[in-house]
Each structure stands twice: as C-alpha cells, then as structure tokens.
Design an enzyme around this catalytic site. Structure first.
Site, mmCIF file in Angstrom:
data_model
loop_
_atom_site.group_PDB
_atom_site.id
_atom_site.type_symbol
_atom_site.label_atom_id
_atom_site.label_comp_id
_atom_site.label_asym_id
_atom_site.label_seq_id
_atom_site.Cartn_x
_atom_site.Cartn_y
_atom_site.Cartn_z
ATOM 1 N N CYS A 73 15.063 6.284 -0.246
ATOM 2 C CA CYS A 73 15.102 5.106 -1.162
ATOM 3 C C CYS A 73 14.990 5.733 -2.838
ATOM 4 C CB CYS A 73 13.790 4.417 -0.905
ATOM 5 S SG CYS A 73 13.715 3.639 0.675
ATOM 6 N N GLU B 269 11.946 -0.605 0.669
ATOM 7 C CA GLU B 269 12.720 -0.711 -0.706
ATOM 8 C C GLU B 269 14.146 -0.805 -0.768
ATOM 9 O OE1 GLU B 269 10.489 1.399 0.832
ATOM 10 O OE2 GLU B 269 9.220 2.391 -0.419
ATOM 11 N N CYS C 281 13.824 1.163 5.585
ATOM 12 C CA CYS C 281 12.613 0.980 4.571
ATOM 13 C C CYS C 281 12.646 -0.207 3.939
ATOM 14 C CB CYS C 281 12.713 1.972 3.514
ATOM 15 S SG CYS C 281 12.044 3.886 4.289
ATOM 16 N N ASN D 90 10.162 -3.288 5.705
ATOM 17 C CA ASN D 90 10.582 -2.273 6.697
ATOM 18 C C ASN D 90 11.078 -2.739 8.162
ATOM 19 O OD1 ASN D 90 7.695 -2.346 7.043
ATOM 20 N ND2 ASN D 90 7.658 -0.529 8.025
ATOM 21 N N GLU E 281 12.017 -1.519 11.664
ATOM 22 C CA GLU E 281 12.214 -0.345 12.852
ATOM 23 C C GLU E 281 13.000 -0.591 13.708
ATOM 24 O OE1 GLU E 281 8.046 0.941 13.374
ATOM 25 O OE2 GLU E 281 7.659 1.585 11.435
ATOM 26 N N CYS F 24 10.164 6.807 -0.171
ATOM 27 C CA CYS F 24 10.613 8.053 0.266
ATOM 28 C C CYS F 24 11.964 8.394 -0.238
ATOM 29 C CB CYS F 24 10.942 7.959 1.931
ATOM 30 S SG CYS F 24 12.468 6.845 2.032
#
Ligand code: THU
Length: 130
Positions: free
Chosen positions: A91, A57, A55, A44, A46, A88
C-alpha cells in the site's frame, strides 16, 4: 487546505464497518482526502485464497482513481481492534505513486499516530529519472 483529521478518521472508522475479514478478524477502513476536498473510502476485502485479499488503503486509492482523482492530501486508517499498524509495504508503494509526502494518520480503538509517507517509505521505487 486545513485537514480535519478527526473527520477523516471518522470516515475511516465507518469504512471499517464494511470490511470483509472473516479470516484475519482485522476490520480495516481507510479514508483518502483529495485536494478538492472529496473523500474516498475503502475497506479490506479478504478471500479464501488468502493472497487475493485487498487492503483497505489500496481499495480507497483505486476507488478514487477510478472516479478521476489523482491528487491526494491525506489518508486516515482505522483498525477495529487493539493492534495498531501503518499501511503495509504494498500500500505504501501504491500511495507513493500519487503523493510521496502524503499525510497518514493510523489509528485503532486506543489511539492514533500521525506520520507521512516520506517517513514510512523513504526512497520509494520510481521509474522517473534520477
Ligand atoms: N490490511 C489492510 O487492510 N491494510 C494494511 O495496511 C495491512 C493489512 C488487512 C489485510 C488483511 O485483511 C488484514 O488486514 C490482516 O492482514
């Protein structure tokens, strides 16, 4: 192909060490196994403008697709902490684009759960004809 989930999880764990997560503190790594045995990883990343965060993934999927891969067998996700979460919703939808039955192992420092995308995202959105 026999899937070595332990190896895939080790690769996800290594990827989590690269995570840039100064805001949430959740360092996540993902390792995506392709049908030819290649593995692509992601972490990830940010941003101060929070919604721009990507993310682990999706980062892994985009790396793989950019390298010419589209046939995915399994995904391992590792979060460096004591929370345990499956991918999430965003994803899941991105993963379903390529393999709605993808094997998914998600793990943290304490343990892991093996599932699949069909279970995590039943009736995924698709533009293909019903
Ligand atoms: N995160 C992931 O990398 N994957 C998920 O499936 C859920 C959340 C990241 C995004 C953000 O950097 C942090 O975890 C907390 O939401």
């Amino acid at each position: 192909m026999n899937i070595d989930f332990d190896l895939l999880l080790d690769q996800a764990k290594s990827a989590s060490e690269k995570a840039y997560a100064p805001y949430s503190g959740y360092k996540v790594g993902a390792a995506l196994l392709c049908s030819d045995g290649t593995v692509f990883t992601g972490c990830n990343v940010e941003n101060a403008s929070y919604s721009l965060t990507i993310c682990a993934e999706r980062n892994a999927v985009f790396q793989a697709v950019a390298a010419g891969q589209r046939d995915f067998l399994a995904l391992a996700i590792y979060v460096d902490g004591e929370v345990l979460f499956p991918p999430c919703g965003a994803c899941r939808q991105v993963l379903a684009e390529f393999n709605p039955n993808l094997h998914i192992l998600y793990a943290n420092r304490l343990g892991s759960i093996l599932s699949d995308l069909d279970t995590l995202l039943p009736q995924a959105f698709t533009l293909s004809e019903i």
